[in-house]
Design a protein around this motif. Structure first.
Motif, short mmCIF file in Angstrom:
data_model
loop_
_atom_site.label_atom_id
_atom_site.label_comp_id
_atom_site.label_asym_id
_atom_site.label_seq_id
_atom_site.Cartn_x
_atom_site.Cartn_y
_atom_site.Cartn_z
N TYR A 184 0.78 -1.24 0.00
CA TYR A 184 0.00 0.00 0.00
C TYR A 184 0.81 1.29 0.00
CZ TYR A 184 -4.08 -2.91 0.61
OH TYR A 184 -5.06 -3.83 0.42
N THR A 185 2.11 1.20 0.32
CA THR A 185 2.93 2.41 0.32
C THR A 185 4.01 2.40 -0.76
OG1 THR A 185 4.59 1.56 1.88
CG2 THR A 185 2.65 2.70 2.82
N GLY A 186 4.32 1.23 -1.30
CA GLY A 186 5.40 1.13 -2.27
C GLY A 186 6.78 1.20 -1.63
N MET A 187 6.84 1.03 -0.31
CA MET A 187 8.14 1.07 0.37
C MET A 187 8.99 -0.11 -0.03
SD MET A 187 6.97 2.25 4.20
CE MET A 187 8.60 2.55 4.85
N ARG A 188 10.28 0.07 0.00
CA ARG A 188 11.24 -1.01 -0.24
C ARG A 188 11.46 -1.77 1.07
NH1 ARG A 188 12.85 3.31 -3.33
NH2 ARG A 188 13.27 2.79 -5.51
N LEU A 189 11.96 -2.98 0.97
CA LEU A 189 12.23 -3.82 2.13
C LEU A 189 13.09 -3.08 3.15
CD1 LEU A 189 12.41 -6.62 3.62
CD2 LEU A 189 14.45 -7.01 2.27
N GLY A 190 14.20 -2.49 2.71
CA GLY A 190 15.10 -1.80 3.62
C GLY A 190 14.47 -0.60 4.31
N GLU A 191 13.59 0.09 3.61
CA GLU A 191 12.91 1.24 4.18
C GLU A 191 11.90 0.81 5.25
OE1 GLU A 191 13.04 3.77 -0.02
OE2 GLU A 191 11.22 2.68 0.55
N ALA A 192 11.09 -0.18 4.89
CA ALA A 192 10.04 -0.64 5.80
C ALA A 192 10.61 -1.34 7.02
CB ALA A 192 9.08 -1.57 5.06
N SER A 193 11.70 -2.08 6.82
CA SER A 193 12.25 -2.88 7.93
C SER A 193 12.89 -2.03 9.02
CB SER A 193 13.24 -3.92 7.42
OG SER A 193 14.40 -3.29 6.91
N CYS A 194 13.24 -0.79 8.72
CA CYS A 194 13.89 0.03 9.75
C CYS A 194 12.99 1.14 10.28
CB CYS A 194 15.22 0.59 9.24
SG CYS A 194 15.08 1.83 7.97
N LEU A 195 11.69 1.04 10.04
CA LEU A 195 10.77 2.04 10.59
C LEU A 195 10.81 2.03 12.12
CD1 LEU A 195 7.43 1.90 8.58
CD2 LEU A 195 9.01 3.82 8.80
N LEU A 196 10.60 3.21 12.69
CA LEU A 196 10.55 3.36 14.14
C LEU A 196 9.12 3.67 14.56
CD1 LEU A 196 13.72 5.61 14.48
CD2 LEU A 196 13.57 3.12 14.75
N VAL A 197 8.73 3.23 15.72
CA VAL A 197 7.36 3.46 16.20
C VAL A 197 6.98 4.93 16.16
CG1 VAL A 197 5.81 3.25 18.18
CG2 VAL A 197 7.30 1.34 17.57
N PRO A 198 7.83 5.87 16.62
CA PRO A 198 7.42 7.28 16.61
C PRO A 198 7.22 7.86 15.21
CG PRO A 198 9.31 6.95 18.06
CD PRO A 198 9.11 5.68 17.29
N GLU A 199 7.70 7.19 14.17
CA GLU A 199 7.52 7.68 12.81
C GLU A 199 6.15 7.37 12.23
OE1 GLU A 199 11.69 7.69 10.54
OE2 GLU A 199 11.14 5.70 11.27
N LEU A 200 5.40 6.50 12.90
CA LEU A 200 4.07 6.13 12.41
C LEU A 200 3.13 7.32 12.48
CD1 LEU A 200 3.64 2.60 14.02
CD2 LEU A 200 4.39 3.17 11.70
N PRO A 201 2.22 7.42 11.52
CA PRO A 201 1.30 8.57 11.49
C PRO A 201 0.33 8.63 12.66
CG PRO A 201 1.15 7.29 9.46
CD PRO A 201 2.07 6.56 10.37
N GLY A 202 -0.08 7.51 13.22
CA GLY A 202 -1.02 7.51 14.34
C GLY A 202 -2.47 7.52 13.88
N VAL A 203 -3.35 7.16 14.79
CA VAL A 203 -4.76 7.00 14.43
C VAL A 203 -5.45 8.32 14.10
CG1 VAL A 203 -5.14 4.78 15.55
CG2 VAL A 203 -5.39 6.86 16.87
N ARG A 204 -4.97 9.43 14.64
CA ARG A 204 -5.57 10.72 14.28
C ARG A 204 -5.38 11.01 12.80
NH1 ARG A 204 -3.21 14.66 18.45
NH2 ARG A 204 -2.85 12.97 19.87
#
Length: 189
Positions: free
Chosen positions: A16-36
């Motif tokens: 759904y985002t087109g992210m690459r494996l390396g990009e998605a695998s190193c995401l950090l929790v605070p970088e998530l957009p959140g439910v708002r």
């Protein structure tokens, strides 16, 4: 397997985002957009130059359903692992761990007093980030994707997850074989 929900969510993130494996695998929790963000439409995820191909920063957008699912995973499945291992004293600042005092949407304040924007943190550095309390107690990693042992999931492990899923499909006569790379191309299809 024991990580079916996590693995399916990771695949959804790539689709759904087109992210690459390396990009998605190193995401950090605070970088998530959140439910708002999900309530107001698409959630944006900024990918800094330190984690993207050809060092070109970009923003990807996640649909509300995916943003809510990421939030649920971070709070429930991942949260349970971090709480269990933290209570057992399994996290420590050994090796090359980077102690983080505060983590915001765009960067971290390190326990040694420095501040670093996420856009400057390499995938390896991101996997070494550990939150600490004001008393220096380690509360867990900032990495989004964790193993049962509470450690960040490495890109090679994700490749193995896909290889095992493909082998299961073949065993059951399902003619499907995908890789993280092929999933990211579903977005443009």
């Amino acid at each position: 397997g024991r990580h079916d929900e996590r693995n399916a969510l990771f695949a959804d993130l790539l689709i759904y985002t087109g992210m690459r494996l390396g990009e998605a695998s190193c995401l950090l929790v605070p970088e998530l957009p959140g439910v708002r963000a999900a309530a107001s439409g698409l959630g944006s995820i900024f990918l800094g130059a330190a984690v993207t191909k050809r060092s070109r920063a970009r923003t990807v957008f996640a649909p509300p359903r995916l943003v809510r699912a990421l939030d649920r995973y971070a709070r429930i499945e991942r949260g349970e692992v971090v709480a269990r291992l933290g209570a057992a004293g399994e996290y420590s600042l050994g090796g090359q761990a980077m102690a983080v005092r505060r983590a915001g949407r765009t960067g971290v304040s390190l326990a040694d007093g420095g501040a670093v924007p996420y856009s400057r943190l390499s995938p390896d550095a991101r996997r070494r980030l550990l939150m600490v309390t004001d008393d220096g107690e380690v509360t867990g990693p900032l990495a989004l994707w964790l193993s049962a042992g509470g450690q960040p999931v490495a890109p090679a492990t994700w490749q193995s997850v896909f290889a095992r899923a493909n082998a299961r499909c073949e065993r059951f006569g399902v003619g499907v074989s995908v890789s993280p790379h092929t999933l990211r191309h579903f977005l443009s299809a």
